[in-house]
Design a protein around this motif. Sequence first.
Motif, short mmCIF file in Angstrom:
data_model
loop_
_atom_site.label_atom_id
_atom_site.label_comp_id
_atom_site.label_asym_id
_atom_site.label_seq_id
_atom_site.Cartn_x
_atom_site.Cartn_y
_atom_site.Cartn_z
N VAL A 31 0.84 -1.20 0.00
CA VAL A 31 0.00 0.00 0.00
C VAL A 31 0.87 1.25 0.00
O VAL A 31 0.63 2.21 -0.76
CB VAL A 31 -0.95 0.00 1.22
CG1 VAL A 31 -1.73 1.32 1.28
CG2 VAL A 31 -1.90 -1.18 1.16
N HIS A 35 1.33 4.41 -2.82
CA HIS A 35 1.01 5.79 -2.43
C HIS A 35 2.00 6.79 -3.02
O HIS A 35 3.21 6.54 -3.09
CB HIS A 35 1.01 5.90 -0.91
CG HIS A 35 0.62 7.25 -0.39
ND1 HIS A 35 -0.63 7.77 -0.55
CD2 HIS A 35 1.35 8.19 0.28
CE1 HIS A 35 -0.68 8.97 0.01
NE2 HIS A 35 0.51 9.24 0.52
N ILE A 111 -7.84 4.10 4.43
CA ILE A 111 -7.82 2.65 4.37
C ILE A 111 -9.11 2.10 4.96
O ILE A 111 -9.79 2.78 5.73
CB ILE A 111 -6.61 2.05 5.12
CG1 ILE A 111 -6.63 2.41 6.60
CG2 ILE A 111 -5.30 2.48 4.45
CD1 ILE A 111 -5.57 1.70 7.44
N THR A 137 -4.58 8.33 -1.79
CA THR A 137 -4.76 6.87 -1.92
C THR A 137 -5.96 6.37 -1.13
O THR A 137 -6.18 6.76 0.02
CB THR A 137 -3.50 6.14 -1.41
OG1 THR A 137 -2.38 6.50 -2.22
CG2 THR A 137 -3.69 4.63 -1.44
N ALA A 139 -7.27 2.57 -0.12
CA ALA A 139 -6.91 1.14 -0.12
C ALA A 139 -7.86 0.39 0.80
O ALA A 139 -8.12 0.83 1.93
CB ALA A 139 -5.47 0.96 0.34
N TRP A 141 -9.23 -3.87 1.82
CA TRP A 141 -8.89 -5.28 1.65
C TRP A 141 -9.74 -6.18 2.53
O TRP A 141 -10.39 -5.74 3.46
CB TRP A 141 -7.40 -5.50 1.95
CG TRP A 141 -6.95 -5.09 3.31
CD1 TRP A 141 -6.96 -5.84 4.46
CD2 TRP A 141 -6.40 -3.81 3.68
NE1 TRP A 141 -6.46 -5.11 5.51
CE2 TRP A 141 -6.10 -3.88 5.07
CE3 TRP A 141 -6.13 -2.62 2.99
CZ2 TRP A 141 -5.56 -2.80 5.76
CZ3 TRP A 141 -5.59 -1.55 3.67
CH2 TRP A 141 -5.30 -1.64 5.04
N TYR A 285 -7.39 -7.32 -2.36
CA TYR A 285 -7.24 -5.92 -1.97
C TYR A 285 -7.33 -5.02 -3.19
O TYR A 285 -7.02 -5.42 -4.31
CB TYR A 285 -5.97 -5.66 -1.18
CG TYR A 285 -4.66 -5.98 -1.87
CD1 TYR A 285 -3.97 -5.01 -2.61
CD2 TYR A 285 -4.08 -7.24 -1.76
CE1 TYR A 285 -2.75 -5.29 -3.21
CE2 TYR A 285 -2.86 -7.53 -2.36
CZ TYR A 285 -2.21 -6.55 -3.07
OH TYR A 285 -1.00 -6.84 -3.68
N TYR A 286 -7.80 -3.80 -2.96
CA TYR A 286 -7.93 -2.77 -3.99
C TYR A 286 -7.05 -1.59 -3.62
O TYR A 286 -7.04 -1.14 -2.45
CB TYR A 286 -9.38 -2.27 -4.05
CG TYR A 286 -10.35 -3.15 -4.78
CD1 TYR A 286 -11.03 -2.71 -5.90
CD2 TYR A 286 -10.64 -4.44 -4.32
CE1 TYR A 286 -11.96 -3.51 -6.57
CE2 TYR A 286 -11.56 -5.25 -4.96
CZ TYR A 286 -12.23 -4.79 -6.09
OH TYR A 286 -13.14 -5.58 -6.73
N LEU A 287 -6.35 -1.05 -4.60
CA LEU A 287 -5.58 0.17 -4.45
C LEU A 287 -6.02 1.15 -5.53
O LEU A 287 -6.15 0.76 -6.70
CB LEU A 287 -4.07 -0.10 -4.60
CG LEU A 287 -3.46 -1.16 -3.69
CD1 LEU A 287 -1.99 -1.37 -4.06
CD2 LEU A 287 -3.58 -0.77 -2.25
N CYS A 288 -6.25 2.41 -5.18
CA CYS A 288 -6.66 3.38 -6.19
C CYS A 288 -6.34 4.80 -5.69
O CYS A 288 -5.96 5.00 -4.55
CB CYS A 288 -8.14 3.24 -6.51
SG CYS A 288 -9.24 3.31 -5.08
#
Length: 292
Positions: A31, A35, A111, A137, A139, A141, A285-288
């Motif tokens: 994560v 970032h 998060i 960011t 994130a 999960w 998990y998603y990161l965006c």
Amino acid sequence: MPKTSYLDKNFKSTHYNNVRPSYPLSLVNEVMKFHKGPCKTLVDIGCGTGKATFLFEPYFEEVTGVDPSSAMLSIAEKEKNELRLNNKIKFVNAVGEDLSSIHPGTVDMVICAEAVHWCNLEKLFQQVSSTLRSDGTFAFWFYIQPEFVDFAPEALDVYYKYGWGKDYMGKYLDDNQREVLLNYGGEKLRSLLSDRFKDIEITIYSPSDAKASTVTAENSQFLWRTTTTLNQFREFVKSWSLYSSWTRDNPSKPDIADIFVDELKKVCYCENLDVPLKVEWSTFYYLCRKRG
């Protein structure tokens, strides 16, 4: 927010904190690698007892945990005091869709660990987007289920029967929760997310669903391979909101966790409930980033 036993004043938050797993440092590192920009402020939505909050605390100057459960937050506050982090971390008793206590456009990272499914996704993503700075960011999960790898698929079938099945504890999941949990987020979530966020990365690891996995065990940053006993698994089940709801509504019936474990004992050929069994968790998990 869907009804959950976590909001009950008498919910056993100490038990929850003791038996729930934490998250691997490899995921935290992933994560933080994603970032970009400053690391001043972090918000943890659905922070519960603070398991993710305290993992990310060293990377940020100011940290806020948000959760609607006063029982959960009492544990987080106690740990904050013990770690002498009163000037750095604050906890807010509110639902994830209400971030009104946080000034818009000021947060570097949001998060959400194991909690997105408790929220109205459209409202949640709007609030997160409003709170984040440009390119900030987001994130989130999940760990989905522990799979007894030496006894698949029979053990997984038992898990689905009692954990997800609508005849047992799964009856307390609504359709949106079921979609998020059983479809690694699901199409609705992805569509709503893409309306407000960019650079979306989705990582899935499922030991029993190779077609769904986007990484192998060797490449996953959210890999849990461990052992558990059936006695330990029983205590894990008892930490579920679904379990608390079931026992509340079925006070005269045998303990559903005992029935669950008894059936697992048969398919795992394990008369001794303290024998360690190999387990792998399904995770995603998603990161965006917030759109500019």
